[in-house]
Design a protein around this motif. Structure first.
Motif, mmCIF file in Angstrom:
data_model
loop_
_atom_site.group_PDB
_atom_site.id
_atom_site.type_symbol
_atom_site.label_atom_id
_atom_site.label_comp_id
_atom_site.label_asym_id
_atom_site.label_seq_id
_atom_site.Cartn_x
_atom_site.Cartn_y
_atom_site.Cartn_z
ATOM 1 N N LYS A 1 1.020 -1.536 -0.250
ATOM 2 C CA LYS A 1 0.174 -0.107 0.143
ATOM 3 C C LYS A 1 0.867 0.859 -0.048
ATOM 4 C CE LYS A 1 -4.647 -0.905 -0.093
ATOM 5 N NZ LYS A 1 -5.719 -0.559 -0.568
ATOM 6 N N LYS A 2 1.984 0.880 0.609
ATOM 7 C CA LYS A 2 2.705 2.355 0.953
ATOM 8 C C LYS A 2 3.532 1.868 -1.124
ATOM 9 C CE LYS A 2 3.647 1.700 5.336
ATOM 10 N NZ LYS A 2 3.693 1.466 6.438
ATOM 11 N N GLY A 3 3.539 1.485 -1.706
ATOM 12 C CA GLY A 3 4.639 1.242 -3.032
ATOM 13 C C GLY A 3 5.080 0.274 -3.185
ATOM 14 N N GLY A 4 4.985 -1.027 -1.981
ATOM 15 C CA GLY A 4 6.035 -2.251 -2.831
ATOM 16 C C GLY A 4 5.970 -2.043 -3.231
ATOM 17 N N ASP A 5 7.028 -3.095 -5.116
ATOM 18 C CA ASP A 5 6.788 -3.867 -5.675
ATOM 19 C C ASP A 5 6.678 -4.988 -4.848
ATOM 20 O OD1 ASP A 5 8.284 -6.185 -7.590
ATOM 21 O OD2 ASP A 5 7.993 -3.427 -8.212
ATOM 22 N N PHE A 6 5.534 -5.320 -6.068
ATOM 23 C CA PHE A 6 4.545 -6.295 -5.681
ATOM 24 C C PHE A 6 5.701 -7.997 -6.176
ATOM 25 C CE2 PHE A 6 1.279 -10.221 -6.430
ATOM 26 C CZ PHE A 6 1.187 -9.134 -5.116
ATOM 27 N N SER A 7 5.936 -7.323 -7.392
ATOM 28 C CA SER A 7 6.719 -8.643 -8.204
ATOM 29 C C SER A 7 8.163 -9.409 -7.101
ATOM 30 C CB SER A 7 7.343 -8.630 -9.577
ATOM 31 O OG SER A 7 8.045 -9.311 -10.268
ATOM 32 N N TYR A 8 8.538 -8.227 -6.596
ATOM 33 C CA TYR A 8 9.754 -8.524 -6.103
ATOM 34 C C TYR A 8 9.239 -9.205 -4.812
ATOM 35 C CZ TYR A 8 13.822 -7.962 -2.857
ATOM 36 O OH TYR A 8 14.624 -7.760 -1.471
ATOM 37 N N LEU A 9 7.841 -8.184 -3.543
ATOM 38 C CA LEU A 9 7.710 -9.375 -2.851
ATOM 39 C C LEU A 9 7.304 -11.001 -3.202
ATOM 40 C CD1 LEU A 9 6.031 -6.140 -0.826
ATOM 41 C CD2 LEU A 9 8.503 -7.140 -0.324
#
Length: 221
Positions: free
Chosen positions: A102-110
């Motif tokens: 929600k804070k802008g983290g990279d979905f693919s990386y996580l």
């Protein structure tokens, strides 16, 4: 020859038992007489429908096509959605990652780092999926989502799921030739019922009907 013999043996058996039943007077039993009459009436009605009503029912190719055009939304394939998904084993971990996204983290990386789902190798990318194949709370959330929305966490059998909604495409129309026969049956049945009801209405208007209240009370009892 074996099949013919089995059929013949069965017919002979039925006929012998029929004679035995008649000799014992079963056909005079009121309950059996009532059932025979009911079956006879049903068969006569079916024959009337087939021979008097059905031949008058006509469905043209243009009728079928017109129905298809008027009801085309009923002949769409399932909508498809483009999703990314990750599975986490614990609720605490899922909520922490959800907050990061929600804070802008990279979905693919996580997804590659944290997800225990086989799709993690592709960054959680599921590609295009039929929306009807998705059930429960995830389906409900997707239907109201906007492109880019992060959804979840959703409880699942393998832990907790987080979804990234990446787009929706409306289902394509099913070609006319694929549903032509189905529509033919629908239109034909509707016209048959309409013709039958119209015929019955005319009969009722012309014929005097008397109700035997005593017999009616028996049925209601």
């Amino acid at each position: 020859d074996d099949v013919k013999k089995k059929v013949l043996d069965k017919l002979v058996l039925y006929k012998l038992l029929d004679h035995k039943a008649i000799n014992r007077g079963y056909e005079n039993d009121e309950q059996i007489k009532s059932r025979i009459k009911k079956y006879k009436d049903q068969q006569l009605i079916e024959q009337f429908k087939k021979k008097a009503i059905l031949p008058a029912v006509k469905v043209s190719e243009s009728d079928i096509l017109d129905y298809y055009k008027a009801n085309q939304e009923n002949y769409r394939g399932s909508d498809i959605v483009n999703l990314r998904m990750m599975h986490l084993r614990s609720e605490d971990e899922a909520r922490t990652i959800f907050d990061d996204l929600k804070k802008g983290g990279d979905f693919s990386y996580l997804a590659k780092e944290k997800s225990v789902d086989p799709s993690s190798e592709k960054g959680g990318d599921l590609g295009w999926v039929e929306i009807n194949q998705i059930s429960g709370d995830i389906n409900k959330a997707i239907r109201g989502a906007k492109e880019g929305d992060i959804l979840g966490p959703f409880s699942s059998e393998s832990g907790y799921a987080i979804i990234e909604f990446r787009g929706l495409k409306k289902g394509e129309y099913i070609p006319f030739d694929k549903v032509r026969n189905e529509i033919d049956t629908i239109v034909g049945r509707a016209r048959f019922n309409s013709a039958l009801n119209g015929y019955i209405k005319k009969i009722i208007e012309k014929v005097t009907i008397e109700i035997n209240q005593k017999e009616l009370d028996k049925l209601q009892g």
